[in-house]
Design an enzyme around this catalytic site. Sequence first.
Site: not given
Length: 682
Positions: A310, A377-378, A381-382
């Site tokens: 990441d 935020f997910t 969906t970003r």
Amino acid sequence: MSTIDTTEKRERGDAALFDAAVLVAAMRAAFAKLAPRHLLRSPVMAVVMGGTVLAAVITASGHSHAGFGWAVTAILFVTVLFGNFAEAIAEARGRGQAASLRRARKDLVARRVETALGGRETRVPAAELRPGDYVMVSEGEFVPADGEIVRGVATINEAAVTGESAPVLREAGTDRSGVIGGTRVLSDEIVFKVTAEPGHSFLDRMIALVEGANRQKTPNEIALTLLLAAMTLTFLIVVASLPAIAGFVGVTLDPLLLIALLVCLIPTTIGGLLPAIGIAGMNRALSANVLAKSGKAVEVAGDVDVLLLDKTGTITYGDRQATAFHPLAGVDRVQLRDAAMLASLADPTPEGKSIVKLARQQGAIAVEAEGGDFIAFTAQTRMSGVDIGGRSIRKGAGDSIVAYVQAQGATVSPELQGRIEEVARGGATPLVVAEGRHVLGVVELSDVVKQGIKEKFAQLRAMGIKTVMITGDNPLTAAAIAAEAGVDDYIAQARPEDKLARIRAEQTGGRLVAMVGDGTNDAPALAQADVGLAMNSGTQAAKEAGNMVDLDSDPAKLLAVVEVGKQQLITRGALTTFSLANDVSKYFAILPALFAAAIPSMAALNVMQLSSPRHAVLAALIFNALIIPALIPLALRGVRFRPSSATALLRRNMMIYGVGGVLLPFAAIKAIDLALVAVLGA
């Protein structure tokens, strides 16, 4: 945890090797491991023990010189003890680490409640809690079991488990919702849902793993054990056939000399150290504050070909801060500023808070968004935002906001793409803000690549390891950061399913993959990866899916895990090479002792000019025994790891442990022979 903290832990672990209590416990355990059931787990040591018993029987029956016979018997017995001691001291160090963990496991009383919202409270022993129960914990109380927070937020002291004194924040509905039994709530109040049965908590598993109760041999360890067993059987057949061969040349062989030859032929050094090397690998991982659920996980870490990393927290410092507002043509900067702030008021992320901070620094008036409907935020969906007073404000990735606006029948100005690319080329992250059907502009979020990370990736590349950066940034930002950090590849605008797909693609190509994750949506990828390093601060699902847990919750720790795995493999390989190489000198000590009297030409093999056949045998056996405890520190600490290619590592280890393994015993056996002459006479 800082590198200094981890280094200090390693130094304390090294010091514990010579702790008197550890040594005494290991000595006692070495005798307990003489039980046949344990010895049969190591074919090499089982044969040495069999030779010990046989030598004692031969000597007691008067078929050999008593002094020489009992000396051989004693040396063989000590050889077995030293092998047991190597394993026992590794286990004793693990038990010492487990003792500190066990102190964190307390007999607690839990406040069980009816629902996540509370309800009737019942006080029950923690041992009676079952998965699905809801428990309330307030300031100053201990968490009685593992679970997931379903309501509230609290700071928790996890020092008893992780060794990290700084408190951590745990909050419901986030990737930092997991709590561990035995930790203490320092502030506020939470309700959590129990996820573990009594006796199967995270702390219980840590203790069992550290103590070695569940340690299973790794595939490579099993393969090496089978190789050692095959070599032992081969040499056993060879030695058993020698009396018949010797009979043809008129030589009568002393059975004690045959036993000595067999023990010197078989790889006793690695046979005695192999269990200790396996245990020490897991202990070294724990010294880096990484809990490996099996020895296989540590070993595979040394063989990985691809690292999925990441960007945030691993490659960059993970502290993206809003640094500028870039409005589109026709949009006032104040309008963009205020809309971005309003959309971020309920955003708990560092990025969201930094937008509010920057807006206020630029003159925005502090407002409350009471009655607003906040959109979280997910990963799908970003984007996030707020619906309030008839206004719908969204902020997020460029493509997500464009899709959001177009879904309402609006068009997007070509200027937006230019703004996004301008910010992205500078290595920053563009965050697009829209209100209703109109795109207002771009917020610039800047992060900094970690110092020294490029050199680290260059070392990994030299070892043949490919690095892949995973980021939610757009391709231009991802490319800029990837170039600055020196990674080999990147996945931009990544979703959790993209990680899983990349892992499967790499594995289909025959490569081993390691990755880091902390959220429930990372669980499938963590489970699929050959090495899945879960963050201790993450969800219970992530920790269950991974085969390692980083107690410091530092994504960059994956690089240290790879080094620990490499060191594990190199240590086993180096000591195996040394064990096989030092047998050469023993041949030159034992063979002349067997045949020189009847075959004078065999005296030419006595290149060490040993004083007598019996002294030659005793010197070889004494060296064979002493080399095991001499190598215990190396087996436990590991061979020093220097990042380089496999060819360079092989060349270095062959020179040090191959050539050194041949030359050292010649000098040592000769020195022991001289000592025997000085003590016993020629």
